[in-house]
Design an enzyme around this catalytic site. Sequence first.
Site, PDB file in Angstrom:
ATOM      1  N   GLU A 117       0.829  -1.208   0.000  1.00  0.00           N
ATOM      2  CA  GLU A 117       0.000   0.000   0.000  1.00  0.00           C
ATOM      3  C   GLU A 117       0.861   1.254   0.000  1.00  0.00           C
ATOM      4  OE1 GLU A 117      -4.061  -1.280   2.163  1.00  0.00           O
ATOM      5  OE2 GLU A 117      -2.447  -0.833   3.555  1.00  0.00           O
ATOM      6  N   CYS A 169       3.347   8.672   1.055  1.00  0.00           N
ATOM      7  CA  CYS A 169       3.885   7.717   2.029  1.00  0.00           C
ATOM      8  C   CYS A 169       4.114   6.389   1.284  1.00  0.00           C
ATOM      9  CB  CYS A 169       2.877   7.572   3.168  1.00  0.00           C
ATOM     10  SG  CYS A 169       3.403   6.432   4.431  1.00  0.00           S
ATOM     11  N   CYS A 177       6.680  -6.609   7.268  1.00  0.00           N
ATOM     12  CA  CYS A 177       7.826  -6.092   8.020  1.00  0.00           C
ATOM     13  C   CYS A 177       8.256  -7.138   9.041  1.00  0.00           C
ATOM     14  CB  CYS A 177       7.455  -4.797   8.737  1.00  0.00           C
ATOM     15  SG  CYS A 177       8.848  -4.076   9.639  1.00  0.00           S
ATOM     16  N   CYS A 194       6.965  -4.747  15.763  1.00  0.00           N
ATOM     17  CA  CYS A 194       6.564  -3.774  16.796  1.00  0.00           C
ATOM     18  C   CYS A 194       5.126  -4.077  17.221  1.00  0.00           C
ATOM     19  CB  CYS A 194       6.685  -2.349  16.268  1.00  0.00           C
ATOM     20  SG  CYS A 194       8.347  -1.986  15.688  1.00  0.00           S
ATOM     21  N   CYS A 204       1.911  -2.080  15.765  1.00  0.00           N
ATOM     22  CA  CYS A 204       1.839  -1.800  14.321  1.00  0.00           C
ATOM     23  C   CYS A 204       1.212  -2.960  13.556  1.00  0.00           C
ATOM     24  CB  CYS A 204       3.251  -1.521  13.817  1.00  0.00           C
ATOM     25  SG  CYS A 204       3.349  -1.341  12.032  1.00  0.00           S
ATOM     26  N   CYS A 239      -0.716   5.982  10.079  1.00  0.00           N
ATOM     27  CA  CYS A 239       0.515   5.313  10.524  1.00  0.00           C
ATOM     28  C   CYS A 239       0.201   4.008  11.222  1.00  0.00           C
ATOM     29  CB  CYS A 239       1.234   6.167  11.559  1.00  0.00           C
ATOM     30  SG  CYS A 239       1.965   7.592  10.884  1.00  0.00           S
TER      31      CYS A 239
HETATM   32  N1  SAH Z   1       9.303   0.963   9.784  1.00  0.00           N
HETATM   33  C1  SAH Z   1       9.520   2.343   9.861  1.00  0.00           C
HETATM   34  C2  SAH Z   1       8.589   3.154   8.989  1.00  0.00           C
HETATM   35  C3  SAH Z   1       7.178   2.702   8.914  1.00  0.00           C
HETATM   36  S1  SAH Z   1       6.210   2.929  10.360  1.00  0.00           S
HETATM   37  C4  SAH Z   1       9.461   2.804  11.307  1.00  0.00           C
HETATM   38  O1  SAH Z   1       9.043   2.040  12.157  1.00  0.00           O
HETATM   39  O2  SAH Z   1       9.866   3.931  11.551  1.00  0.00           O
HETATM   40  C5  SAH Z   1       5.965   4.680  10.356  1.00  0.00           C
HETATM   41  C6  SAH Z   1       5.625   5.257  11.712  1.00  0.00           C
HETATM   42  O3  SAH Z   1       4.361   4.763  12.157  1.00  0.00           O
HETATM   43  C7  SAH Z   1       6.615   4.882  12.806  1.00  0.00           C
HETATM   44  O4  SAH Z   1       7.028   6.036  13.504  1.00  0.00           O
HETATM   45  C8  SAH Z   1       5.826   3.987  13.743  1.00  0.00           C
HETATM   46  O5  SAH Z   1       6.276   4.088  15.060  1.00  0.00           O
HETATM   47  C9  SAH Z   1       4.435   4.524  13.544  1.00  0.00           C
HETATM   48  N2  SAH Z   1       3.366   3.598  13.888  1.00  0.00           N
HETATM   49  C10 SAH Z   1       3.356   2.259  13.728  1.00  0.00           C
HETATM   50  N3  SAH Z   1       2.183   1.749  14.167  1.00  0.00           N
HETATM   51  C11 SAH Z   1       1.438   2.778  14.607  1.00  0.00           C
HETATM   52  C12 SAH Z   1       0.116   2.910  15.150  1.00  0.00           C
HETATM   53  N4  SAH Z   1      -0.652   1.845  15.311  1.00  0.00           N
HETATM   54  N5  SAH Z   1      -0.309   4.128  15.472  1.00  0.00           N
HETATM   55  C13 SAH Z   1       0.465   5.217  15.279  1.00  0.00           C
HETATM   56  N6  SAH Z   1       1.690   5.177  14.769  1.00  0.00           N
HETATM   57  C14 SAH Z   1       2.180   3.977  14.438  1.00  0.00           C
HETATM   58 FE1  SF4 Z   2       7.880  -2.452  10.934  1.00  0.00          FE
HETATM   59 FE2  SF4 Z   2       5.689  -1.312  11.864  1.00  0.00          FE
HETATM   60 FE3  SF4 Z   2       7.812  -1.552  13.444  1.00  0.00          FE
HETATM   61 FE4  SF4 Z   2       7.863   0.201  11.409  1.00  0.00          FE
HETATM   62  S1  SF4 Z   2       6.526   0.283  13.211  1.00  0.00           S
HETATM   63  S2  SF4 Z   2       9.447  -1.265  11.990  1.00  0.00           S
HETATM   64  S3  SF4 Z   2       6.618  -0.928   9.899  1.00  0.00           S
HETATM   65  S4  SF4 Z   2       6.610  -3.243  12.585  1.00  0.00           S
END
Ligand code: SAH
Ligand code: SF4
Length: 347
Positions: free
Chosen positions: A95, A110, A117, A121, A124, A334
């Site tokens: 996406e 974006c 991934c 995390c 996410c 995000c």
């Molecule tokens: N993998 C990279 C970029 C993609 S995630 C990273 O982790 O930085 C982009 C941003 O979205 C990151 O700052 C992450 O912390 C944030 N993010 C992930 N899941 C989220 C959620 N459920 N709500 C708000 N921000 C989130």
């Molecule tokens: Fe991967 Fe989501 Fe963690 Fe970014 S926030 S590194 S996309 S698992």
Amino acid sequence: MLYFQSFTLDALALILRPQSLTDERRARMRARQIFQWVYQKGAVSWDEMTDLSKDLRSWLKENVAFYNINKKESKQSIDGTHKFLWELEDHKTIESVIIPANKEERITACISTQVGCAMGCKFCLTGVQGLSRNLKTYEIIAQVYELRKIAQVTNIVFMGMGEPLHNLENLITACQILLDPYSFGFSKRKVTVSTSGIVPAIEKLGKQISVSLAVSLNAVTDEKRSKIMPVNKKWNLALLLKACKDYSKCNRRITFEYVLLKDFNDSLEDAARLVKLVRGIPCKINLIPMNEHTGSVYKRPTEVAVRAFQKYLLDRHMTATVRISKGVEILAACGQLSSVSQKTCVK
Ligand code: SAH
Ligand code: SF4
């Protein structure tokens, strides 16, 4: 067959040289012409490039193809956010999202760098999916190319699906193409790579290209950070912050992203620790109230808690913004991007 969108200008010039463009200067000139044809004039076939010799065009036709990413679905939110689901050659899906700013002229694209991934995390949705594969350079560039047909994209953020620094080589090549004045010509300040904190890759990135760096900090003690971001067990806060400090010396100030999770990292004690932690690093803090989804137990804090956290930082002369989440109802915000989400979310 090679895909055109895999090549930087230098790499293209190199493969053109044996095609009777024996001197480097002529080969580079042709490469520039071709870049302009494709990325600036929107040419989609070699035949259109009438200022290239017939021989060169027929060689290109046989050896270099244009990659077309297949738009499978798109969905627009009432706030203007536009989410796209792309199908790749192996039928995997990714996406990307167009995010218009409220008042300014800024339109941000974006972009995804991986299918899924591996970082896992806990807040996410992409992390829940696990890693399927890295995207090729041409798949990264194709997202930008297509989105630019739809909107006057001014900024690129690698904050879509995936950990960009896990796909470092292809990411760097893609950034070189994005910054090239003969292609998209984005300024380095308008291209931002966001990482969860792969320390050695931050160092490599800084040495190879100059783009803006965003780091997902998300917690202020190793104990808490390791709980939500497994990457912290390998590269802890001290190592990460040292890498950020070094990066900021040659490049620009860092953006620290901080996802606010209710009753986990949203207290004023956390804010106080955050101030101490980033002291000495030229930076701004981007607070992102958790976007809730069914893949996570974490919740979004109240608006009052978010503003109190921000105020604490502002009162200590820090630059701290709250990211207004856009496209939440279409799961385009995000941490809400996923190849699986389309089954339920994109009609
Ligand atoms: N993998 C990279 C970029 C993609 S995630 C990273 O982790 O930085 C982009 C941003 O979205 C990151 O700052 C992450 O912390 C944030 N993010 C992930 N899941 C989220 C959620 N459920 N709500 C708000 N921000 C989130
Ligand atoms: Fe991967 Fe989501 Fe963690 Fe970014 S926030 S590194 S996309 S698992």
